[in-house]
Design an enzyme around this catalytic site. Structure first.
Site, PDB file in Angstrom:
ATOM      1  N   TYR A  57       0.667  -1.257  -0.125  1.00 44.76           N
ATOM      2  CA  TYR A  57      -0.021   0.019  -0.041  1.00 44.76           C
ATOM      3  C   TYR A  57       0.792   1.208  -0.023  1.00 44.76           C
ATOM      4  O   TYR A  57       0.250   2.541  -0.266  1.00 44.76           O
ATOM      5  CB  TYR A  57      -1.033   0.020   1.207  1.00 44.76           C
ATOM      6  CG  TYR A  57      -1.712  -1.219   1.443  1.00 44.76           C
ATOM      7  CD1 TYR A  57      -2.103  -2.120   0.583  1.00 44.76           C
ATOM      8  CD2 TYR A  57      -2.201  -1.568   2.643  1.00 44.76           C
ATOM      9  CE1 TYR A  57      -3.031  -3.062   0.674  1.00 44.76           C
ATOM     10  CE2 TYR A  57      -3.383  -2.362   3.104  1.00 44.76           C
ATOM     11  CZ  TYR A  57      -3.608  -3.311   1.839  1.00 44.76           C
ATOM     12  OH  TYR A  57      -4.375  -4.550   1.932  1.00 44.76           O
ATOM     13  N   HIS A 120       0.024 -11.531   2.703  1.00 46.27           N
ATOM     14  CA  HIS A 120      -0.940 -10.811   2.184  1.00 46.27           C
ATOM     15  C   HIS A 120      -1.645 -11.838   1.313  1.00 46.27           C
ATOM     16  O   HIS A 120      -3.017 -11.563   0.915  1.00 46.27           O
ATOM     17  CB  HIS A 120      -0.418  -9.720   1.204  1.00 46.27           C
ATOM     18  CG  HIS A 120      -1.362  -8.504   1.067  1.00 46.27           C
ATOM     19  ND1 HIS A 120      -0.585  -7.330   0.905  1.00 46.27           N
ATOM     20  CD2 HIS A 120      -2.464  -8.602   0.923  1.00 46.27           C
ATOM     21  CE1 HIS A 120      -1.613  -6.540   0.707  1.00 46.27           C
ATOM     22  NE2 HIS A 120      -2.763  -7.218   0.554  1.00 46.27           N
TER      23      HIS A 120
END
Length: 322
Positions: A57, A120
């Site tokens: 991110y 993730h």
């Protein structure tokens, strides 16, 4: 609005105390910004104490700056008053890359540890890249789940992560992980909302003591991976109108009543406040029944991970048909 007090998941052998609502920091295209840092700081002022970030991110630095400023202003006494989750990207999901990648995340955060560190996605791409989408030729032919998890366990042993877990794991993949894990995954973070209720996965998580954390609780309308199905639901609209609440609050309250941790994402102050106004009322049995009968459809398909040279030749392979 006075500072809100957010209920917490009780501490367990696997997981420190975790606030039931977390602030997400993923904005597409992924980037850091002063706007993000300012929004996180305002969230702390309002009572948010759980922040969800990831190497992908590019917001680990924003979380670092916001928490440091909150301590300077006396909004929190120390970093220990904030719960921070981060995630290792697929390019670091190589057996020998996990611990160095975790240390890099901590450098980005300016912290000695994260409260929760997640895998993730159950996929590996070529090291060194933090792009999404990524070139499909960079997908590894297999995902070394056990090798990666041993690295995660080492992060836990070294104190880099107070708890470790996964994200975007199907029920089958979670059970596979549980079959060999020495340190069990504390959490599984997945897409979750009234239009994608994750019933099979929830059952496995409850049975195994894995905390379910839900992202895209409102369907992530307006993002490349989201849909309008949740916000356009007539059933949810009618329930909201009857209760004098917003449709978003109905969704969040429903997830809260399921026992989930909710990950919300907004930088709008009014919506930040609205998201915290879900604790002093509840849905009726009839309303819960109506929500349980909503048609189900996954929003985030994971098509990026489907390719001929990787472990997932179709979407069903990625999610194991569930």
């Amino acid at each position: 609005m006075a500072m809100a007090t957010i209920p917490e998941v009780p501490a367990s052998a696997l997981l420190p105390t975790m606030p039931r609502i977390g602030m997400g920091t993923a904005a597409f295209p992924f980037t850091s910004s002063e706007e993000t840092t300012a929004a996180l700081l305002r969230a702390i002022e309002l009572g948010y104490r759980h922040f969800d970030t990831a190497r992908l991110y590019a917001t680990e630095g924003c979380v670092s700056e916001a928490v440091a400023e909150a301590v300077r202003r006396g909004l929190v006494a120390s970093r220990a008053d904030v719960f921070v989750t981060s995630k290792l990207w697929c390019s670091d999901l190589h057996a020998g890359r996990v611990v160095p990648a975790a240390r890099e995340t901590l450098r980005n955060l300016g912290m000695d540890y994260v409260d929760l560190l997640l895998v993730h996605w159950p996929a590996t791409v070529a090291p060194g890249s933090y792009d999404f989408p990524f070139p499909k030729e960079e997908m590894a032919p297999a995902f070394d789940m056990e090798g990666v998890w041993r690295g995660m366990e080492e992060c836990h042993r070294l104190g880099l992560a107070r708890a470790i877990g996964v994200s975007n794991f199907s029920a089958k993949k979670l059970e596979q992980l549980l079959s060999f894990a020495v340190v069990r995954p504390a959490a599984n973070q997945v897409e979750m909302n009234p239009m994608w209720q994750q019933r099979t996965l929830r059952e496995v998580c409850r049975r195994e003591g894995v905390q379910l954390c839900g992202y895209s609780p409102l369907g992530a309308k307006g993002t490349p991976w989201g849909s309008a199905a949740v916000m356009d639901s007539g059933v949810l609209h009618d329930i909201a109108q009857t209760k004098g609440k917003t449709l978003a609050q109905i969704c969040l309250r429903w997830m809260y009543e399921q026992g989930d941790v909710l990950l919300v994402k907004t930088y709008n102050e009014n919506r930040m406040k609205e998201n915290l106004d879900i604790f002093d009322w509840e849905l009726t049995e009839e309303e819960r029944d109506k929500i349980s009968k909503l048609p189900q459809q996954r929003g985030l398909t994971g098509m990026q991970f489907v390719c001929d040279n990787g472990p997932y030749k179709c979407v069903e392979d990625l999610w194991d048909g569930a």
